[in-house]
Scaffold this motif. Structure first.
Motif, mmCIF file in Angstrom:
data_model
loop_
_atom_site.group_PDB
_atom_site.id
_atom_site.type_symbol
_atom_site.label_atom_id
_atom_site.label_comp_id
_atom_site.label_asym_id
_atom_site.label_seq_id
_atom_site.Cartn_x
_atom_site.Cartn_y
_atom_site.Cartn_z
ATOM 1 N N UNK A 98 28.927 40.939 38.672
ATOM 2 C CA UNK A 98 29.631 41.985 39.427
ATOM 3 C C UNK A 98 28.722 42.501 40.540
ATOM 4 N N UNK A 99 29.187 42.526 41.766
ATOM 5 C CA UNK A 99 28.335 42.979 42.875
ATOM 6 C C UNK A 99 27.755 44.368 42.625
ATOM 7 N N UNK A 100 26.444 44.473 42.743
ATOM 8 C CA UNK A 100 25.764 45.744 42.583
ATOM 9 C C UNK A 100 25.522 46.184 41.151
ATOM 10 N N UNK A 127 33.215 37.741 29.074
ATOM 11 C CA UNK A 127 33.829 36.950 30.136
ATOM 12 C C UNK A 127 33.266 37.375 31.469
ATOM 13 N N UNK A 128 33.956 37.010 32.539
ATOM 14 C CA UNK A 128 33.504 37.336 33.884
ATOM 15 C C UNK A 128 34.475 38.258 34.626
ATOM 16 N N UNK A 129 35.495 38.776 33.932
ATOM 17 C CA UNK A 129 36.416 39.664 34.640
ATOM 18 C C UNK A 129 35.745 41.010 34.912
ATOM 19 N N UNK A 148 39.696 41.547 41.328
ATOM 20 C CA UNK A 148 38.518 40.944 41.954
ATOM 21 C C UNK A 148 38.518 39.422 41.796
ATOM 22 N N UNK A 149 37.861 38.754 42.724
ATOM 23 C CA UNK A 149 37.812 37.284 42.744
ATOM 24 C C UNK A 149 36.348 36.837 42.800
ATOM 25 N N UNK A 184 41.894 34.945 35.103
ATOM 26 C CA UNK A 184 42.197 34.498 36.459
ATOM 27 C C UNK A 184 41.147 34.934 37.477
ATOM 28 N N UNK A 185 40.986 34.093 38.482
ATOM 29 C CA UNK A 185 40.141 34.379 39.649
ATOM 30 C C UNK A 185 38.659 34.540 39.314
#
Length: 315
Positions: A98-100, A127-129, A148-149, A184-185
């Motif tokens: 996640x940015x930041x 996960x990465x969501x 977010x993508x 997703x994404x």
């Protein structure tokens, strides 16, 4: 993924329930995470009343990593009093890229792994969501708004692999499998990308949570659900299961979906569960449901799922 030495049967297969049926915030504004053991007792009493003996502790509701050791002990004791196994710790919307916040989320995930091991859980799930966007928070169903993508960037993907491998190694050191939820994404958002991510991580204890229902509910064109399962099930070690009805126009101009029971939705679980077991799946199931009486629907789905499982151990 390699199956455990002792295969499960219809009666012994671990089937847990999610916490979607309970509000993460009490009527007085107290977060469930900060609630008294008496409040937790009421949660597990209701879970047991519909026949569940296992729960996934999702950090949307309770964060084991941020409980004191004494509070973790209280949570475990209250659950056991009702015959409930705390089967998994699920860290969600805390992506290690996640940015930041990636490094902060990574440190949090490490604490969650230690907490899960301390509490005797069977699996660490993540996960990465990322956190909901404002549009998702306002929508009736969050999956109908864009979230977010993950960037199409080799360096960011490599960072995800490195950090997830680090978590996987930590989980292995305390005896836990780690499962990555398809969403997703993210780099877990398609069957091919998810499988490639697991192979890039390259650890025996890290597998997939093939929650294809997260993808079939999207109001956009999707991959074929059967093909997605065929690609991902060989890597599965934990499985969030739910279902949605889905309709779409022949010209692809619109799509829609609504939550429903496992038996009635687009995914044919009779076929996919049989195929998963054929491929060696022997991990826990986690019943999920959005909307309505989530706990009640999960109980109905559990009873249906039991009928799909083998009556005797598969060797």
């Amino acid at each position: 993924m390699a199956a455990p030495a002792q295969p499960h049967t219809r009666e012994t297969w671990p089937i847990a329930v999610c916490m979607h049926g309970f509000s993460p915030v009490l009527r007085d504004g107290t977060r469930l995470h900060d609630a008294s053991p008496d409040v937790w007792d009421g949660i597990f009493r209701r879970v047991a009343s519909v026949g569940f003996d296992a729960v996934e502790i999702a950090d949307s509701h309770i964060r084991p990593a941020d409980l004191t050791p004494a509070r973790r002990g209280e949570l475990t004791a209250v659950a056991r009093r009702h015959g409930i196994d705390l089967i998994s710790a699920h860290v969600q919307r805390q992506s290690v890229i996640e940015p930041g916040k990636g490094e902060q989320n990574l440190a949090y995930a490490h604490r969650a792994i230690d907490a899960a091991a301390e509490m005797g859980m069977k699996i660490f799930s993540t996960g990465l969501h990322q956190p909901f966007t404002e549009a998702q928070r306002k929508a009736l169903w969050f999956w109908t708004a864009q979230g977010p993508v993950d960037p199409d960037d080799a360096d960011t993907r490599a960072l995800a692999v490195t950090r997830l491998r680090e978590l996987g190694e930590h989980a292995a050191s305390v005896g836990l499998p780690m499962s990555l939820e398809m969403y997703e994404d993210t780099y877990l958002g398609t069957a091919d990308s998810a499988v490639r991510l697991i192979e890039e991580i390259g650890l025996d204890n890290v597998g997939l949570n093939p929650d294809i229902a997260n993808l079939i509910r999207l109001h956009r064109p999707i991959e074929d659900w059967l093909e997605m399962h065929e690609k991902t099930l060989p890597y599965a070690n934990y499985w969030h299961v739910k279902n949605y009805t889905r309709d779409e126009s022949a010209d692809g101009s619109w799509q829609t979906s609504v939550p429903t029971s496992m038996e009635l939705g687009l995914i044919n679980y009779r076929e996919t569960v049989s195929r998963a077991i054929e491929l060696g799946f022997n991990g826990p199931f986690l019943m999920e449901q959005y909307g309505g009486d989530s706990l009640g629907v999960c109980a109905t789905n559990r009873d249906y799922l039991r009928t799909l499982l083998p009556e005797s151990a598969q060797n």
